[in-house]
Design an enzyme around this catalytic site. Structure first.
Site, PDB file in Angstrom:
ATOM      1  N   CYS A  85      28.697   7.874  47.512  1.00 61.63           N
ATOM      2  CA  CYS A  85      30.127   7.973  47.205  1.00 61.63           C
ATOM      3  C   CYS A  85      30.880   6.772  47.785  1.00 61.63           C
ATOM      4  O   CYS A  85      30.782   6.494  48.984  1.00 61.63           O
ATOM      5  CB  CYS A  85      30.701   9.267  47.770  1.00 61.63           C
ATOM      6  SG  CYS A  85      32.469   9.484  47.431  1.00 61.63           S
ATOM      7  N   CYS A  91      37.232   9.547  52.958  1.00 59.60           N
ATOM      8  CA  CYS A  91      37.518  10.920  52.557  1.00 59.60           C
ATOM      9  C   CYS A  91      37.003  11.871  53.629  1.00 59.60           C
ATOM     10  O   CYS A  91      35.941  11.657  54.211  1.00 59.60           O
ATOM     11  CB  CYS A  91      36.837  11.206  51.216  1.00 59.60           C
ATOM     12  SG  CYS A  91      36.903  12.923  50.705  1.00 59.60           S
ATOM     13  N   CYS A  94      32.769  14.929  52.680  1.00 60.95           N
ATOM     14  CA  CYS A  94      31.325  14.926  52.978  1.00 60.95           C
ATOM     15  C   CYS A  94      31.026  13.910  54.073  1.00 60.95           C
ATOM     16  O   CYS A  94      30.687  12.770  53.772  1.00 60.95           O
ATOM     17  CB  CYS A  94      30.529  14.609  51.723  1.00 60.95           C
ATOM     18  SG  CYS A  94      30.977  15.636  50.326  1.00 60.95           S
ATOM     19  N   GLN A 296      31.231  32.347  46.682  1.00 62.16           N
ATOM     20  CA  GLN A 296      30.534  31.214  47.283  1.00 62.16           C
ATOM     21  C   GLN A 296      30.585  30.000  46.353  1.00 62.16           C
ATOM     22  O   GLN A 296      30.313  30.119  45.154  1.00 62.16           O
ATOM     23  CB  GLN A 296      29.083  31.580  47.585  1.00 62.16           C
ATOM     24  CG  GLN A 296      28.915  32.603  48.695  1.00 62.16           C
ATOM     25  CD  GLN A 296      29.138  32.017  50.081  1.00 62.16           C
ATOM     26  OE1 GLN A 296      29.473  30.860  50.232  1.00 62.16           O
ATOM     27  NE2 GLN A 296      28.966  32.837  51.102  1.00 62.16           N
ATOM     28  N   TYR A 325      34.534  42.913  54.799  1.00 63.81           N
ATOM     29  CA  TYR A 325      34.955  41.622  54.212  1.00 63.81           C
ATOM     30  C   TYR A 325      34.150  41.370  52.937  1.00 63.81           C
ATOM     31  O   TYR A 325      33.501  40.344  52.775  1.00 63.81           O
ATOM     32  CB  TYR A 325      34.740  40.456  55.180  1.00 63.81           C
ATOM     33  CG  TYR A 325      35.475  40.551  56.495  1.00 63.81           C
ATOM     34  CD1 TYR A 325      36.829  40.264  56.579  1.00 63.81           C
ATOM     35  CD2 TYR A 325      34.807  40.897  57.664  1.00 63.81           C
ATOM     36  CE1 TYR A 325      37.508  40.336  57.786  1.00 63.81           C
ATOM     37  CE2 TYR A 325      35.472  40.968  58.881  1.00 63.81           C
ATOM     38  CZ  TYR A 325      36.820  40.687  58.936  1.00 63.81           C
ATOM     39  OH  TYR A 325      37.476  40.755  60.132  1.00 63.81           O
ATOM     40  N   GLU A 346      37.761  45.348  51.804  1.00 63.35           N
ATOM     41  CA  GLU A 346      38.371  44.030  51.598  1.00 63.35           C
ATOM     42  C   GLU A 346      39.898  44.154  51.669  1.00 63.35           C
ATOM     43  O   GLU A 346      40.464  45.130  51.172  1.00 63.35           O
ATOM     44  CB  GLU A 346      37.948  43.466  50.238  1.00 63.35           C
ATOM     45  CG  GLU A 346      38.637  42.211  49.794  1.00 63.35           C
ATOM     46  CD  GLU A 346      38.473  41.056  50.758  1.00 63.35           C
ATOM     47  OE1 GLU A 346      39.483  40.404  51.066  1.00 63.35           O
ATOM     48  OE2 GLU A 346      37.333  40.803  51.196  1.00 63.35           O
ATOM     49  N   ASP A 394      30.775  39.790  56.850  1.00 64.44           N
ATOM     50  CA  ASP A 394      30.886  38.382  56.453  1.00 64.44           C
ATOM     51  C   ASP A 394      32.331  37.941  56.677  1.00 64.44           C
ATOM     52  O   ASP A 394      33.105  37.811  55.723  1.00 64.44           O
ATOM     53  CB  ASP A 394      30.481  38.230  54.977  1.00 64.44           C
ATOM     54  CG  ASP A 394      30.420  36.780  54.537  1.00 64.44           C
ATOM     55  OD1 ASP A 394      30.664  35.888  55.377  1.00 64.44           O
ATOM     56  OD2 ASP A 394      30.142  36.539  53.345  1.00 64.44           O
ATOM     57  N   CYS A 421      30.048  31.571  58.773  1.00 70.31           N
ATOM     58  CA  CYS A 421      30.210  30.161  58.392  1.00 70.31           C
ATOM     59  C   CYS A 421      30.641  29.323  59.592  1.00 70.31           C
ATOM     60  O   CYS A 421      30.988  28.153  59.427  1.00 70.31           O
ATOM     61  CB  CYS A 421      31.245  30.038  57.271  1.00 70.31           C
ATOM     62  SG  CYS A 421      32.876  30.682  57.699  1.00 70.31           S
TER      63      CYS A 421
END
Length: 464
Positions: A85, A91, A94, A296, A325, A346, A394, A421
């Site tokens: 990239c 940026c 990533c 996801q 969740y 949820e 989650d 995460c």
């Protein structure tokens, strides 16, 4: 009278802003920045890799660490690669493209191990990270802010630690369909003369553009996030988008977000053209995805994650499962084929609506969804006589609230599957559960976000 001991004098940091230093990089932090030491003091150098010798200039200094920008790469790592990239380094998306993919996976495993040891006080074996065969073009959702800079409309991702937008035409980790949709929206906005939101003045029209694409159907949903319901030039914009040649355009939705702050979406969705949702196949099931529903972003790795959750749940068609969740019901519906009953909880109403429709669409009758906060709803389910043999949780990046952890302990499930995460909040919560009667049996990281510092982790906890 007891005299107080005089406070120990604190030594000033051994670096100063503007100072140029030669540093040997020792590791990477959770943001993907190289970590080094100078006279025992920690410095973080974006873009530097473990083992490298760099010359870097200090740009900011705190009490316990400093940040420095690399001026010269004196000895490169053998794991350094050329990022594809052109925006890499500018940026904020990533940040690990310059690190060979195999090393990225080893780094993420180490992140989880260190978090569990340092923050959770646990020495737990962590399996090697489950990576991708092809770690490019995997994101099914592109979400970019819009702004006017120098009289030109810019759409892209933010520079690190700033609100300056890197104007993007393509992104190597996005579905190509999302790239094409964003380019088409930019041209349509310019053609229709749509006003762009001014963050400083909190006024104007278009704030963000979101493109979601289904891997199974190839359809794309475009979401225009605006500060006001009445968007100037809306009709012209719709005409331009319909004639823009976006392939398999399923619908165009306006989301209204009048609030200041970093939250992308507001509470109102208006379908302007076509359908206001997508459909995606995952694990043999069909899922409906609305503009704001959590799903996801890496569809292929989501399958990998679901299989690992199923393996850890070890269901025999006799158990009751609580999925806290639950979002649009991805995990709950997937596990329902192996359990007696599944209850999903949820707090986002559109997601619960999608979850219920997903259950009906897949003819699943042993799965119900409850609208409410997990930490409040779980105790109510327990009081109502519901018992959980397995709990799946989650949570968002901040992890579970103390009330929810306590509720899970009172539920006394034989197994808890924790999907995370964020290694830091995961370690904190696992440490709490380990002190309250649960053993962390297995930890399996999954690479949902190649070329970024982020890592998803699936953990199995068993009641002692």
């Amino acid at each position: 009278m007891v005299q107080k001991r005089p406070a120990k004098a604190q030594m000033p940091p051994p670096v100063r802003e503007g100072q140029s230093l030669e540093l040997r990089v020792e590791g990477l932090n959770h943001q993907g920045e190289g970590g080094a030491r100078h006279e025992g003091f920690t410095l973080f150098v974006p873009g530097a890799l473990p083992g490298e010798l760099v010359r870097a200039r200090v740009i900011s200094r705190k009490k316990t660490y400093a940040r420095a920008l690399m001026e010269d790469l004196l000895q490169p790592s053998s794991h350094r690669v050329s990022p594809p990239c052109p925006h890499h380094g500018f940026c904020g998306g990533c940040r690990l493209q310059h690190l060979a993919y195999g090393e990225q996976l080893r780094h993420k495993r180490k992140l989880v191990e260190e978090a569990l040891r340092r923050l959770g006080g646990m020495e737990v074996p962590v399996h090697p990270v489950l990576g991708m065969q092809d770690p490019w073009g995997y994101r099914n959702k592109a979400q970019v802010p819009a702004a006017v800079e120098g009289g030109k409309i810019r759409m892209g991702f933010y520079e690190p630690r700033s609100h300056n937008i890197i104007d993007l035409e393509t992104c190597p980790v996005q579905f190509s369909a999302n790239d094409e949709a964003l380019r088409a929206v930019r041209k349509a906005v310019e053609k229709a003369g749509v006003k762009i939101y001014d963050e400083g003045e909190n006024r104007g029209g278009l704030r963000h553009v979101v493109s979601r694409t289904s891997l199974s159907t190839g359809e794309t949903l475009v979401i225009l996030v605006t500060a006001e319901r009445n968007l100037s030039g809306k009709n012209e914009l719709l005409q331009a988008l319909q004639g823009s040649g976006i392939k398999n355009l399923a619908g165009i939705v306006q989301n209204v977000n009048p609030r200041r702050g970093n939250a992308v979406f507001g509470e109102e969705d208006i379908t302007l053209w076509g359908r206001g949702f997508l459909e995606e196949e995952l694990g043999g099931l069909i899922f409906r995805i609305s503009p704001r529903s959590f799903f996801q972003v890496n569809t292929l790795q989501a399958e990998t994650l679901l299989r690992k959750v199923r393996d850890y749940a070890d269901l025999t068609w006799k158990e009751t499962v609580f999925d806290l969740y639950c979002g649009t019901g991805t995990i709950a519906l997937y596990l329902s084929r192996y359990a007696r009953k599944v209850i999903g909880v949820e707090s986002l109403e559109p997601a619960v609506k999608d979850a219920r429709e997903n259950a009906a669409r897949n003819h699943i009758r042993n799965c119900e969804f409850v609208l409410g906060k997990a930490e409040e709803t779980a105790p109510k389910l327990l009081s109502a006589g519901e018992k959980a043999d397995v709990v799946v949780v989650d949570p968002p990046r901040k992890g579970c609230q103390a009330g929810l952890l306590e509720a899970m302990i009172k539920l006394k499930p034989a197994r808890i599957i924790y999907v995370s995460c964020n290694p830091a909040s995961l370690a904190r919560d696992l440490g709490y559960l380990a002190r309250r009667g649960y053993r962390v049996s297995e930890v399996q990281p999954v690479d949902m976000f190649p070329h970024t510092p982020h890592v998803e982790t699936v953990c199995l906890l068993e009641r002692k």
